[in-house]
Design a protein around this motif. Structure first.
Motif, short mmCIF file in Angstrom:
data_model
loop_
_atom_site.label_atom_id
_atom_site.label_comp_id
_atom_site.label_asym_id
_atom_site.label_seq_id
_atom_site.Cartn_x
_atom_site.Cartn_y
_atom_site.Cartn_z
N ASP A 128 0.84 -1.21 0.00
CA ASP A 128 0.00 0.00 0.00
C ASP A 128 0.88 1.26 0.00
O ASP A 128 1.65 1.47 0.93
N PRO A 129 0.77 2.11 -1.04
CA PRO A 129 1.58 3.33 -1.09
C PRO A 129 1.34 4.25 0.11
O PRO A 129 2.24 5.02 0.49
N ASN A 130 0.15 4.18 0.69
CA ASN A 130 -0.15 5.03 1.84
C ASN A 130 0.75 4.71 3.03
O ASN A 130 1.11 5.60 3.81
N LEU A 131 1.10 3.44 3.19
CA LEU A 131 1.98 3.05 4.28
C LEU A 131 3.37 3.66 4.08
O LEU A 131 4.02 4.09 5.04
N ILE A 132 3.83 3.68 2.83
CA ILE A 132 5.14 4.25 2.54
C ILE A 132 5.13 5.75 2.78
O ILE A 132 6.06 6.31 3.38
N GLU A 133 4.06 6.42 2.35
CA GLU A 133 3.96 7.87 2.56
C GLU A 133 3.86 8.19 4.05
O GLU A 133 4.42 9.20 4.51
N MET A 134 3.18 7.36 4.80
CA MET A 134 3.08 7.57 6.25
C MET A 134 4.45 7.47 6.90
O MET A 134 4.81 8.28 7.77
N ALA A 135 5.22 6.46 6.48
CA ALA A 135 6.56 6.29 7.04
C ALA A 135 7.45 7.47 6.66
O ALA A 135 8.26 7.94 7.47
N ARG A 136 7.30 7.98 5.45
CA ARG A 136 8.07 9.14 5.01
C ARG A 136 7.74 10.36 5.88
O ARG A 136 8.63 11.10 6.30
N SER A 137 6.45 10.56 6.11
CA SER A 137 6.01 11.73 6.88
C SER A 137 6.49 11.66 8.33
O SER A 137 6.62 12.70 8.99
N MET A 138 6.77 10.45 8.81
CA MET A 138 7.24 10.28 10.18
C MET A 138 8.77 10.38 10.26
O MET A 138 9.35 10.19 11.33
N GLY A 139 9.42 10.65 9.14
CA GLY A 139 10.86 10.86 9.14
C GLY A 139 11.69 9.60 8.99
O GLY A 139 12.89 9.62 9.28
N ALA A 140 11.09 8.50 8.54
CA ALA A 140 11.85 7.26 8.36
C ALA A 140 12.85 7.41 7.22
O ALA A 140 12.57 8.07 6.22
#
Length: 231
Positions: A128-140
């Protein structure tokens, strides 16, 4: 007439009981080792094909990504029986000889790792691309996104695809018997094809089918066990 019938059967049994145990071991050894080495090469390559895209988590130069894709497509397009002959010099360099079970591992790996890279690419694209974007937004970091999001979320799919890979490689090991490889393929060619011993050929085929079923069953169970959607 009884002697004419019993003699081939007794000869078949002598070969099956005397040579098949080692052949089964050689087939399993080559299959498992080649699959493990192909995963070591193919997994990071498949990750790069997805993460290295322009909008991926680890963008790569476009020319490099195209070169990787081109290399994979070339290796995948060469029939395995021809590939075994083409890499004989490399096999001799790495193993010291171009025949036998260990020698067959080299072309098996070369044939399998591009296939595995494409399977890994397919599995990662299901995340799910949303999971990747969420991780990006959290600074991963890109490494954290790849290891803790992309790979972790695609574990069931990866296991299923690796199961496909190992059964495919098992089939390749049988073909390697035609050009000096060991295992069940060698016995099937030596006795079944060259000496017209259909009983030996049938036993080799049955054993290969059984091995495929075993690998498929274990892979399916592992994939279901690791699928969080089933819980």
């Amino acid at each position: 007439m009884p002697n004419l019938v019993m003699e081939p059967i007794s000869e078949t049994w002598r070969i099956v009981s005397g040579e098949f145990p080692l052949a089964i071991w050689e087939t399993l050894y080559a299959t498992v080792l080649a699959t493990a080495l192909a995963i070591v090469l193919g997994l990071p390559l498949g990750v790069l094909l997805v993460a290295g895209e322009e909008d991926g988590v680890l963008p790569l130069p476009k020319w490099l990504l195209q070169a990787l894709g081109f290399l994979i497509n070339i290796l995948r397009s060469v029939p395995f029986i021809i590939l075994m002959v083409l890499v004989i010099p490399l096999t001799r360099l790495l193993v010291g000889k171009a025949y036998g079970t260990m020698a067959s591992v080299v072309p098996l790996v070369i044939a399998a790792f591009p296939f595995i890279a494409r399977l890994v690419e397919s599995s990662l694209r299901e995340v799910d691309p949303n999971l990747i974007e969420m991780a990006r937004s959290m600074g991963a970091t890109p490494f954290q996104i790849i290891t803790k999001v992309m790979l972790r979320e695609s574990v069931p799919s990866l296991i299923s695809n690796f199961t496909i890979a190992i059964t495919t490689i098992l089939g390749y090991t049988a073909m390697s018997g035609a050009v000096g490889g060991g295992g069940l393929g060698k016995l099937a060619i030596t006795y079944g094809y060259n000496r017209y011993m259909n009983g030996v050929m049938a036993v080799a085929v049955i054993l290969l089918v059984v091995l495929v079923q075993v690998f498929q069953m274990l892979g399916t169970k592992a994939a279901v066990k690791n699928d969080k959607r089933q819980r």
